[in-house]
Scaffold this active site. Sequence first.
Site, PDB file in Angstrom:
ATOM      1  N   ARG A  50      44.089  13.184  18.101  1.00 10.90           N
ATOM      2  CA  ARG A  50      42.720  12.671  17.995  1.00 10.90           C
ATOM      3  C   ARG A  50      42.607  11.488  17.037  1.00 10.90           C
ATOM      4  NH1 ARG A  50      39.199  16.222  20.498  1.00 10.90           N
ATOM      5  NH2 ARG A  50      39.771  18.415  20.433  1.00 10.90           N
ATOM      6  N   ASP A 109      42.317  14.546  22.709  1.00  9.10           N
ATOM      7  CA  ASP A 109      43.488  15.276  22.223  1.00  9.10           C
ATOM      8  C   ASP A 109      44.369  15.817  23.328  1.00  9.10           C
ATOM      9  OD1 ASP A 109      43.003  18.698  22.223  1.00  9.10           O
ATOM     10  OD2 ASP A 109      41.456  17.354  22.976  1.00  9.10           O
ATOM     11  N   GLU A 154      30.067  10.967  26.605  1.00  6.48           N
ATOM     12  CA  GLU A 154      31.257  11.718  26.995  1.00  6.48           C
ATOM     13  C   GLU A 154      32.497  10.884  26.685  1.00  6.48           C
ATOM     14  OE1 GLU A 154      32.908  14.278  27.496  1.00  6.48           O
ATOM     15  OE2 GLU A 154      32.569  15.010  29.512  1.00  6.48           O
ATOM     16  N   ASP A 157      36.454  12.755  34.595  1.00  8.15           N
ATOM     17  CA  ASP A 157      37.643  12.953  35.417  1.00  8.15           C
ATOM     18  C   ASP A 157      37.197  13.463  36.795  1.00  8.15           C
ATOM     19  OD1 ASP A 157      40.253  13.397  36.265  1.00  8.15           O
ATOM     20  OD2 ASP A 157      40.755  14.830  34.711  1.00  8.15           O
TER      21      ASP A 157
END
Length: 176
Positions: free
Chosen positions: A159, A153, A93, A97
């Site tokens: 990115r 992004d 990942e 968050d």
Amino acid sequence: MYRILFDQEVIQRRVQELGREISLDYADKEICILILLKGAFMFASDLIRTLTPKVRVEFMKISSYEGEISTGQVKIDQDIDCDIQDRHVLVVEDIVDTGLTLNKLLALLQTRQPASLEICTFLDKPSRRKVSVDVKYIGFEIENAFVVGYGMDYCQLWRQSPDILILNPDAEKDIH
């Protein structure tokens, strides 16, 4: 407009360290690396090249964000192609968050009966956690800030930065 949180040298050093740790833990096993698109693709690419065990690569695209806001709803846009039953799965990942997305994803993956299921995240924001998620491999723990670069992004931009950047609140105005 932004400030650099981690430059590419710091990032690559940490990726190498994670690769050594994962390689030791999976030394006698084959790993199914499950890359969560789109944000984790750069990190996963660099990480995979550091691994010494046998590696299979799968991609999954899930979404839970609109801009910089987590909706709390997880949508599977692209599922994996292989059967993970009895395989050692390492979910890669970009950032953990709230934990809501990973919690729901892990519940789904557990129903597919992998031999083991672990998480490797490039960035971790524990201060934002709403549900507990056991993350075994963490690149960096960061403050509560919106970050971009190294595959991550803001509205599909930024990115390509080799560094991790913290955007200032006016960044949206700067890109439109």
